[in-house]
Design a protein around this motif. Structure first.
Motif, PDB file in Angstrom:
ATOM      1  N   VAL A   1       6.983 -83.932  41.770  1.00 14.69           N
ATOM      2  CA  VAL A   1       7.551 -84.645  43.103  1.00 14.69           C
ATOM      3  C   VAL A   1       8.430 -85.831  43.001  1.00 14.69           C
ATOM      4  CG1 VAL A   1       6.756 -85.879  45.451  1.00 14.69           C
ATOM      5  CG2 VAL A   1       5.580 -83.536  44.320  1.00 14.69           C
ATOM      6  N   LEU A   2       8.044 -86.691  42.171  1.00 20.44           N
ATOM      7  CA  LEU A   2       8.709 -88.134  41.886  1.00 20.44           C
ATOM      8  C   LEU A   2       9.916 -87.843  41.073  1.00 20.44           C
ATOM      9  CD1 LEU A   2       5.819 -90.558  41.348  1.00 20.44           C
ATOM     10  CD2 LEU A   2       7.090 -90.606  43.192  1.00 20.44           C
ATOM     11  N   GLY A   3      10.170 -86.814  40.205  1.00 18.34           N
ATOM     12  CA  GLY A   3      11.259 -86.324  39.469  1.00 18.34           C
ATOM     13  C   GLY A   3      12.203 -85.888  40.533  1.00 18.34           C
TER      14      GLY A   3
ATOM     15  N   THR B   1      17.225 -86.317  43.441  1.00 16.15           N
ATOM     16  CA  THR B   1      17.859 -86.173  44.792  1.00 16.15           C
ATOM     17  C   THR B   1      18.463 -87.655  45.270  1.00 16.15           C
ATOM     18  OG1 THR B   1      15.976 -84.471  45.458  1.00 16.15           O
ATOM     19  CG2 THR B   1      17.431 -85.527  46.881  1.00 16.15           C
ATOM     20  N   LEU B   2      17.720 -88.415  45.088  1.00 16.37           N
ATOM     21  CA  LEU B   2      18.385 -89.914  45.336  1.00 16.37           C
ATOM     22  C   LEU B   2      19.745 -90.182  44.441  1.00 16.37           C
ATOM     23  CD1 LEU B   2      15.395 -92.010  45.842  1.00 16.37           C
ATOM     24  CD2 LEU B   2      16.957 -91.191  47.354  1.00 16.37           C
ATOM     25  N   ALA B   3      19.409 -89.821  42.864  1.00 20.28           N
ATOM     26  CA  ALA B   3      20.708 -89.692  42.270  1.00 20.28           C
ATOM     27  C   ALA B   3      21.944 -89.158  42.594  1.00 20.28           C
ATOM     28  CB  ALA B   3      20.352 -89.608  40.602  1.00 20.28           C
ATOM     29  N   LEU B   4      21.622 -88.059  43.283  1.00 21.42           N
ATOM     30  CA  LEU B   4      22.860 -87.123  43.474  1.00 21.42           C
ATOM     31  C   LEU B   4      23.353 -87.450  44.843  1.00 21.42           C
ATOM     32  CD1 LEU B   4      21.919 -83.665  42.141  1.00 21.42           C
ATOM     33  CD2 LEU B   4      23.455 -85.312  41.098  1.00 21.42           C
ATOM     34  N   ASP B   5      22.580 -88.320  45.620  1.00 23.67           N
ATOM     35  CA  ASP B   5      23.018 -88.552  46.946  1.00 23.67           C
ATOM     36  C   ASP B   5      24.085 -89.170  47.063  1.00 23.67           C
ATOM     37  OD1 ASP B   5      23.036 -88.760  49.756  1.00 23.67           O
ATOM     38  OD2 ASP B   5      21.450 -90.285  49.946  1.00 23.67           O
TER      39      ASP B   5
END
Length: 62
Positions: free
Chosen positions: A46-48, A53-57
């Motif tokens: 989940v954390l990965g 997701t945040l890195a690609l946002d």
């Protein structure tokens, strides 16, 4: 006549219920190693996924 202040007892009660629940879950996981490993794997996934997701946002700040 003074206005009644809201009581902090309900929030303290809710906090203590949370602490007791966390302790019960920790005890359950400590007694059952397979559940502990499964929980660790699930939370790592989940954390990965969240980090990915945040890195690609590419959206800007809200």
């Amino acid at each position: 006549m003074r206005a009644a202040r809201p009581s902090t007892v309900p929030s303290a009660r809710a906090g203590s219920v949370g602490v007791l629940a966390a302790g019960a879950i920790a005890g359950f996981l400590a007694r059952r190693r397979s559940w502990l490993m499964a929980q660790r794997d699930v939370m790592g996934s989940v954390l990965g996924t969240l980090a990915f997701t945040l890195a690609l946002d590419t959206s800007g700040p809200a």
